[in-house]
Design an enzyme around this catalytic site. Structure first.
Site, PDB file in Angstrom:
ATOM      1  N   PHE A 136       0.853  -1.195   0.000  1.00  0.00           N
ATOM      2  CA  PHE A 136       0.000   0.000   0.000  1.00  0.00           C
ATOM      3  C   PHE A 136       0.885   1.240   0.000  1.00  0.00           C
ATOM      4  CE2 PHE A 136      -2.427   3.429   1.931  1.00  0.00           C
ATOM      5  CZ  PHE A 136      -3.606   3.368   1.211  1.00  0.00           C
ATOM      6  N   ASP A 221       9.294   2.874   1.397  1.00  0.00           N
ATOM      7  CA  ASP A 221       8.098   3.558   1.893  1.00  0.00           C
ATOM      8  C   ASP A 221       8.004   3.300   3.392  1.00  0.00           C
ATOM      9  OD1 ASP A 221       5.536   4.187   2.771  1.00  0.00           O
ATOM     10  OD2 ASP A 221       4.563   3.566   0.911  1.00  0.00           O
ATOM     11  N   LYS A 250       2.851  10.275   8.536  1.00  0.00           N
ATOM     12  CA  LYS A 250       2.176   9.803   9.745  1.00  0.00           C
ATOM     13  C   LYS A 250       2.791  10.314  11.042  1.00  0.00           C
ATOM     14  CE  LYS A 250      -0.303   5.901   7.732  1.00  0.00           C
ATOM     15  NZ  LYS A 250      -1.642   6.455   7.922  1.00  0.00           N
TER      16      LYS A 250
END
Length: 395
Positions: A136, A221, A250
């Site tokens: 993702f 990532d 985040k």
């Protein structure tokens, strides 16, 4: 206003892409949140691994309040000190020559990385990309091109990038897919949305070697895994590798929107003037928040704390004997409890009824990504309650 009233108004005002969330949260303090009806919950989701310092942390409140009262926005037409300080701080933590682009989110950081990889590919005659099945990387079209989840991807093709997907953790399959025509490989050090799925030992090092031998860029990532989440500043550091491009978001802002794309070595100079930009990216308030997060993690020894409390949670879950519980996986405060049946939604609901917020991210797994400041007693309170939660979910 009651939670039911807010949910009805939400449903009438918003597009249905989120459905209607089960709770309306009103406030938070530390690792606890209260809903609009006054009920308290232990927050073991942390805004999806975002609220690094918990809710209302004094360092974050002070930094954001001071900065918003001083200078809240400049656009990219002007520079400001907090962005320079943040970029320098990140580079110091990484310990490698690199350059930074600041964005607003993880998806935007990955979009920047993809544009860098496209530019690199065009300059070197390379035309395709490799990513992992079930990986993702975001929901915008570029990031979605790299996302290997058919359930959220297939309806929105065709995509702007030619991406070839390989099984995650299979170094041989990765080596076969990456040739001298591949521009870049995009991988998570552990797959987050797939269910906090770690690869076999040595996989990230193998990916680095494959990219180095073929000339493809290696993009890590770390939207979920960085900024202390696994007990390291960055998860790739535990693997002893250096990517060509690193994406962050985040937990970096502790609740404020910020993302970063870091290019190491020559990759840091792929973009020329005008190649990319963001009106709000790296705004002073989010940069001040990120600096407060990094300062607090370092000052309060939170990397060691994450390792200790993460071990408590992982060992505590593993020790529970229940027919629904298959095991636990992950590292630090980034864990998944895995089940023998597709009852994650029922476990999430039972946990909420018991006063704990967890996240059913796969049919057979729930994610735990609490604030990095969660205490041992708070972790043990969940462990004490978990057997009854499992019993209620399995009834």
């Amino acid at each position: 206003m009651t939670g039911d009233a807010l949910r009805k108004r939400f449903e009438s005002a918003f597009m249905p892409n989120y459905g209607v969330p089960p709770l309306a949260l009103a406030r938070g303090e530390g690792c606890a949140v209260w809903d609009a009806d006054g009920r308290r919950y232990l927050d073991l989701i942390g805004g999806i691994a975002v609220t690094s310092l918990g809710h209302g942390h004094p360092a974050l409140v002070e930094a954001v309040s001071r900065q918003v009262a001083t200078l809240a926005h400049t656009s990219n037409l002007f520079l400001h000190e907090p962005e320079v300080l943040l970029a320098e701080r990140l580079l110091g933590l990484l310990g490698e020559p690199a350059r930074v682009f600041l964005a607003n989110s993880g998806t935007e950081a990955n979009e920047a990385a993809l544009k860098m990889a496209i530019s690199y590919g065009k300059a070197h005659g390379r035309g395709y990309f490799v990513a992992a099945e079930m990986g993702f990387h975001g929901r915008t079209l570029g990031a979605l091109s790299l996302t290997g989840k058919p359930s959220i991807r297939d309806r929105f093709g065709p995509f702007p990038a030619d991406v070839r997907f390989v099984p995650y953790g299979d170094a041989e399959a990765l080596a076969a897919a990456v040739t001298d025509e591949c521009a870049a490989v995009f991988l998570e050090p552990t797959q987050g949305e797939a269910g906090v799925v770690p690869p076999p030992d040595g996989y990230f090092r193998a990916a680095r070697e494959i990219c180095s031998s073929t000339g493809a860029l290696f993009v890590a990532d770390e939207i979920q895994s960085a900024i202390g989440r696994t007990g390291h500043w960055f998860a790739h550091q535990a693997e002893g590798v250096v990517p060509d491009i690193l994406t962050l978001a985040k937990g970096l802002g502790g609740g404020m929107p910020i993302g970063a794309c870091v290019g190491f070595g020559e990759a840091g100079t792929i973009f020329a003037k005008g190649d990319h930009g963001s009106t709000f990216g790296g705004n002073p308030v989010s940069c001040a928040a990120a600096l407060a997060v990094l300062d607090t993690i370092e000052r309060d020894g939170l990397l060691e704390h994450v390792t200790a409390v993460g071990t408590t949670l992982a060992e505590g879950i593993a020790a529970i004997r229940h027919p629904l519980l298959k095991g636990v996986r992950g590292r630090g405060l980034w864990l998944a409890a895995v089940f023998t049946a597709p009852k994650a939604a029922q476990v999430q609901a039972a946990a909420q009824d018991a006063g704990f917020l967890i996240n059913a991210l796969q049919p057979d797994a729930v994610r735990l990504a609490p604030p990095l400041v969660i205490t041992e007693p708070e972790a043990r309170s969940f462990l004490d309650a978990f057997p009854a939660i499992l019993e209620a979910a399995d009834a």
